[in-house]
Motif scaffolding. Structure first.
Motif, PDB file in Angstrom:
ATOM      1  N   SER A 171      48.440  57.553 -10.285  1.00 43.87           N
ATOM      2  CA  SER A 171      47.594  57.956  -9.167  1.00 43.87           C
ATOM      3  C   SER A 171      46.364  57.065  -9.146  1.00 43.87           C
ATOM      4  O   SER A 171      45.789  56.763 -10.191  1.00 43.87           O
ATOM      5  CB  SER A 171      47.163  59.415  -9.332  1.00 43.87           C
ATOM      6  OG  SER A 171      46.170  59.745  -8.380  1.00 43.87           O
ATOM      7  N   ALA A 172      45.980  56.679  -7.943  1.00 41.49           N
ATOM      8  CA  ALA A 172      44.788  55.844  -7.784  1.00 41.49           C
ATOM      9  C   ALA A 172      43.529  56.683  -7.596  1.00 41.49           C
ATOM     10  O   ALA A 172      42.434  56.133  -7.477  1.00 41.49           O
ATOM     11  CB  ALA A 172      44.962  54.892  -6.605  1.00 41.49           C
ATOM     12  N   HIS A 173      43.673  57.986  -7.595  1.00 42.37           N
ATOM     13  CA  HIS A 173      42.500  58.862  -7.438  1.00 42.37           C
ATOM     14  C   HIS A 173      41.499  58.535  -8.540  1.00 42.37           C
ATOM     15  O   HIS A 173      41.871  58.389  -9.705  1.00 42.37           O
ATOM     16  CB  HIS A 173      42.929  60.333  -7.525  1.00 42.37           C
ATOM     17  CG  HIS A 173      41.843  61.276  -7.165  1.00 42.37           C
ATOM     18  ND1 HIS A 173      40.891  61.679  -8.063  1.00 42.37           N
ATOM     19  CD2 HIS A 173      41.543  61.878  -5.997  1.00 42.37           C
ATOM     20  CE1 HIS A 173      40.043  62.493  -7.471  1.00 42.37           C
ATOM     21  NE2 HIS A 173      40.421  62.642  -6.209  1.00 42.37           N
ATOM     22  N   PRO A 174      40.222  58.405  -8.215  1.00 41.05           N
ATOM     23  CA  PRO A 174      39.231  58.002  -9.218  1.00 41.05           C
ATOM     24  C   PRO A 174      39.144  58.899 -10.453  1.00 41.05           C
ATOM     25  O   PRO A 174      38.727  58.460 -11.506  1.00 41.05           O
ATOM     26  CB  PRO A 174      37.898  58.032  -8.456  1.00 41.05           C
ATOM     27  CG  PRO A 174      38.267  57.970  -7.016  1.00 41.05           C
ATOM     28  CD  PRO A 174      39.639  58.552  -6.881  1.00 41.05           C
ATOM     29  N   GLU A 175      39.568  60.157 -10.329  1.00 38.56           N
ATOM     30  CA  GLU A 175      39.501  61.064 -11.473  1.00 38.56           C
ATOM     31  C   GLU A 175      40.851  61.228 -12.169  1.00 38.56           C
ATOM     32  O   GLU A 175      40.981  62.056 -13.067  1.00 38.56           O
ATOM     33  CB  GLU A 175      38.943  62.407 -11.022  1.00 38.56           C
ATOM     34  CG  GLU A 175      37.557  62.224 -10.419  1.00 38.56           C
ATOM     35  CD  GLU A 175      36.705  63.448 -10.496  1.00 38.56           C
ATOM     36  OE1 GLU A 175      37.100  64.427 -11.130  1.00 38.56           O
ATOM     37  OE2 GLU A 175      35.623  63.399  -9.921  1.00 38.56           O
ATOM     38  N   SER A 176      41.852  60.439 -11.770  1.00 39.00           N
ATOM     39  CA  SER A 176      43.172  60.516 -12.399  1.00 39.00           C
ATOM     40  C   SER A 176      43.110  59.964 -13.817  1.00 39.00           C
ATOM     41  O   SER A 176      42.207  59.197 -14.169  1.00 39.00           O
ATOM     42  CB  SER A 176      44.200  59.728 -11.587  1.00 39.00           C
ATOM     43  OG  SER A 176      43.951  58.339 -11.696  1.00 39.00           O
ATOM     44  N   ALA A 177      44.093  60.345 -14.613  1.00 36.54           N
ATOM     45  CA  ALA A 177      44.159  59.840 -15.993  1.00 36.54           C
ATOM     46  C   ALA A 177      44.270  58.319 -16.000  1.00 36.54           C
ATOM     47  O   ALA A 177      43.642  57.647 -16.817  1.00 36.54           O
ATOM     48  CB  ALA A 177      45.338  60.468 -16.727  1.00 36.54           C
ATOM     49  N   LEU A 178      45.046  57.762 -15.081  1.00 43.37           N
ATOM     50  CA  LEU A 178      45.207  56.315 -15.004  1.00 43.37           C
ATOM     51  C   LEU A 178      43.880  55.633 -14.719  1.00 43.37           C
ATOM     52  O   LEU A 178      43.488  54.688 -15.418  1.00 43.37           O
ATOM     53  CB  LEU A 178      46.234  55.957 -13.921  1.00 43.37           C
ATOM     54  CG  LEU A 178      46.503  54.473 -13.707  1.00 43.37           C
ATOM     55  CD1 LEU A 178      47.093  53.844 -14.975  1.00 43.37           C
ATOM     56  CD2 LEU A 178      47.426  54.273 -12.512  1.00 43.37           C
ATOM     57  N   ALA A 179      43.162  56.102 -13.704  1.00 44.08           N
ATOM     58  CA  ALA A 179      41.870  55.497 -13.348  1.00 44.08           C
ATOM     59  C   ALA A 179      40.845  55.653 -14.463  1.00 44.08           C
ATOM     60  O   ALA A 179      40.027  54.756 -14.681  1.00 44.08           O
ATOM     61  CB  ALA A 179      41.340  56.103 -12.051  1.00 44.08           C
ATOM     62  N   GLN A 180      40.890  56.763 -15.171  1.00 41.61           N
ATOM     63  CA  GLN A 180      39.951  56.980 -16.272  1.00 41.61           C
ATOM     64  C   GLN A 180      40.155  55.966 -17.387  1.00 41.61           C
ATOM     65  O   GLN A 180      39.210  55.575 -18.060  1.00 41.61           O
ATOM     66  CB  GLN A 180      40.090  58.399 -16.832  1.00 41.61           C
ATOM     67  CG  GLN A 180      39.684  59.482 -15.861  1.00 41.61           C
ATOM     68  CD  GLN A 180      38.207  59.435 -15.515  1.00 41.61           C
ATOM     69  OE1 GLN A 180      37.362  59.324 -16.385  1.00 41.61           O
ATOM     70  NE2 GLN A 180      37.901  59.510 -14.237  1.00 41.61           N
ATOM     71  N   VAL A 181      41.413  55.530 -17.590  1.00 43.27           N
ATOM     72  CA  VAL A 181      41.723  54.605 -18.679  1.00 43.27           C
ATOM     73  C   VAL A 181      41.543  53.145 -18.263  1.00 43.27           C
ATOM     74  O   VAL A 181      40.961  52.361 -19.003  1.00 43.27           O
ATOM     75  CB  VAL A 181      43.167  54.835 -19.198  1.00 43.27           C
ATOM     76  CG1 VAL A 181      43.559  53.774 -20.219  1.00 43.27           C
ATOM     77  CG2 VAL A 181      43.284  56.214 -19.806  1.00 43.27           C
ATOM     78  N   VAL A 182      42.045  52.790 -17.079  1.00 43.43           N
ATOM     79  CA  VAL A 182      42.044  51.373 -16.692  1.00 43.43           C
ATOM     80  C   VAL A 182      40.995  51.020 -15.656  1.00 43.43           C
ATOM     81  O   VAL A 182      40.790  49.849 -15.366  1.00 43.43           O
ATOM     82  CB  VAL A 182      43.444  50.926 -16.189  1.00 43.43           C
ATOM     83  CG1 VAL A 182      44.493  51.153 -17.253  1.00 43.43           C
ATOM     84  CG2 VAL A 182      43.817  51.610 -14.889  1.00 43.43           C
ATOM     85  N   GLY A 183      40.353  52.016 -15.071  1.00 47.03           N
ATOM     86  CA  GLY A 183      39.365  51.764 -14.021  1.00 47.03           C
ATOM     87  C   GLY A 183      39.989  51.959 -12.651  1.00 47.03           C
ATOM     88  O   GLY A 183      41.200  51.804 -12.461  1.00 47.03           O
ATOM     89  N   ALA A 184      39.140  52.293 -11.679  1.00 45.00           N
ATOM     90  CA  ALA A 184      39.611  52.624 -10.330  1.00 45.00           C
ATOM     91  C   ALA A 184      40.283  51.440  -9.650  1.00 45.00           C
ATOM     92  O   ALA A 184      41.326  51.591  -8.995  1.00 45.00           O
ATOM     93  CB  ALA A 184      38.453  53.148  -9.487  1.00 45.00           C
ATOM     94  N   GLU A 185      39.725  50.255  -9.786  1.00 41.91           N
ATOM     95  CA  GLU A 185      40.288  49.074  -9.126  1.00 41.91           C
ATOM     96  C   GLU A 185      41.669  48.734  -9.688  1.00 41.91           C
ATOM     97  O   GLU A 185      42.620  48.477  -8.940  1.00 41.91           O
ATOM     98  CB  GLU A 185      39.338  47.877  -9.303  1.00 41.91           C
ATOM     99  CG  GLU A 185      39.732  46.669  -8.496  1.00 41.91           C
ATOM    100  CD  GLU A 185      38.693  45.559  -8.608  1.00 41.91           C
ATOM    101  OE1 GLU A 185      39.120  44.404  -8.799  1.00 41.91           O
ATOM    102  OE2 GLU A 185      37.488  45.843  -8.507  1.00 41.91           O
ATOM    103  N   ALA A 186      41.798  48.754 -11.010  1.00 39.60           N
ATOM    104  CA  ALA A 186      43.088  48.463 -11.646  1.00 39.60           C
ATOM    105  C   ALA A 186      44.100  49.550 -11.304  1.00 39.60           C
ATOM    106  O   ALA A 186      45.276  49.252 -11.036  1.00 39.60           O
ATOM    107  CB  ALA A 186      42.923  48.335 -13.153  1.00 39.60           C
ATOM    108  N   ALA A 187      43.675  50.811 -11.289  1.00 38.84           N
ATOM    109  CA  ALA A 187      44.574  51.908 -10.945  1.00 38.84           C
ATOM    110  C   ALA A 187      45.102  51.740  -9.521  1.00 38.84           C
ATOM    111  O   ALA A 187      46.298  51.938  -9.275  1.00 38.84           O
ATOM    112  CB  ALA A 187      43.865  53.251 -11.096  1.00 38.84           C
ATOM    113  N   ALA A 188      44.231  51.357  -8.607  1.00 40.65           N
ATOM    114  CA  ALA A 188      44.660  51.140  -7.222  1.00 40.65           C
ATOM    115  C   ALA A 188      45.702  50.027  -7.140  1.00 40.65           C
ATOM    116  O   ALA A 188      46.689  50.137  -6.408  1.00 40.65           O
ATOM    117  CB  ALA A 188      43.454  50.823  -6.348  1.00 40.65           C
ATOM    118  N   ALA A 189      45.500  48.951  -7.886  1.00 39.56           N
ATOM    119  CA  ALA A 189      46.455  47.834  -7.885  1.00 39.56           C
ATOM    120  C   ALA A 189      47.793  48.266  -8.485  1.00 39.56           C
ATOM    121  O   ALA A 189      48.862  47.898  -7.977  1.00 39.56           O
ATOM    122  CB  ALA A 189      45.871  46.653  -8.661  1.00 39.56           C
ATOM    123  N   ILE A 190      47.751  49.058  -9.546  1.00 38.22           N
ATOM    124  CA  ILE A 190      48.978  49.534 -10.200  1.00 38.22           C
ATOM    125  C   ILE A 190      49.759  50.449  -9.262  1.00 38.22           C
ATOM    126  O   ILE A 190      50.978  50.302  -9.094  1.00 38.22           O
ATOM    127  CB  ILE A 190      48.651  50.239 -11.533  1.00 38.22           C
ATOM    128  CG1 ILE A 190      48.102  49.214 -12.539  1.00 38.22           C
ATOM    129  CG2 ILE A 190      49.867  50.969 -12.090  1.00 38.22           C
ATOM    130  CD1 ILE A 190      47.426  49.829 -13.753  1.00 38.22           C
TER     131      ILE A 190
END
Length: 129
Positions: free
Chosen positions: A35-54
């Motif tokens: 999930s690219a949501h800023p509070e998602s586990a993914l965004a918390q670990v890799v950052g919002a910009e990287a999460a959005a790209a993933i």
């Protein structure tokens, strides 16, 4: 750097080695909803910009993050068995606590059988002389 397996290698190509390594260290061996949501586990670990790209590359899907070479299981199975002797503890929770793959925790639970006894395996400890 040692090449990362599976989806981690693809994530490294999209978001960089640091993001993929952090993801493996934090969530390796676990299922995760991308999930690219800023509070998602993914965004918390890799950052919002990287999460959005993933998420742009893979979509908002559920994946199992490989453990790679960054998280091992040796010496942790006894701790899993002890946790799983409590029927209220899930395999996923035991895996997180013991730093192992969920599949490992499920296998230990299967080996324990219906009696919830620790499996009769060599956990790496030596017999007393």
């Amino acid at each position: 750097m040692i090449p990362l397996p599976g989806i981690l290698g693809e994530i490294a190509a999209i978001a960089g080695d640091r993001a993929a390594t952090r993801l493996a260290m934090r969530h390796g061996g676990q299922e995760m909803k991308l999930s690219a949501h800023p509070e998602s586990a993914l965004a918390q670990v890799v950052g919002a910009e990287a999460a959005a790209a993933i998420v742009a590359a893979f979509g908002p899907v559920k994946v199992t993050i490989p453990m790679a070479h960054l998280r091992g299981t040796r010496g942790r199975r006894a701790a899993i068995a002890k946790l799983l002797s409590d029927p209220t503890v899930s395999a996923a929770k035991a895996a997180r606590i013991c730093d192992v793959h969920e599949r490992t925790a499920r296998r230990v639970r299967e080996q324990m059988g219906s009696h919830n006894a620790a499996p009769l395996l060599d956990w790496g400890s030596e017999e007393p002389e």
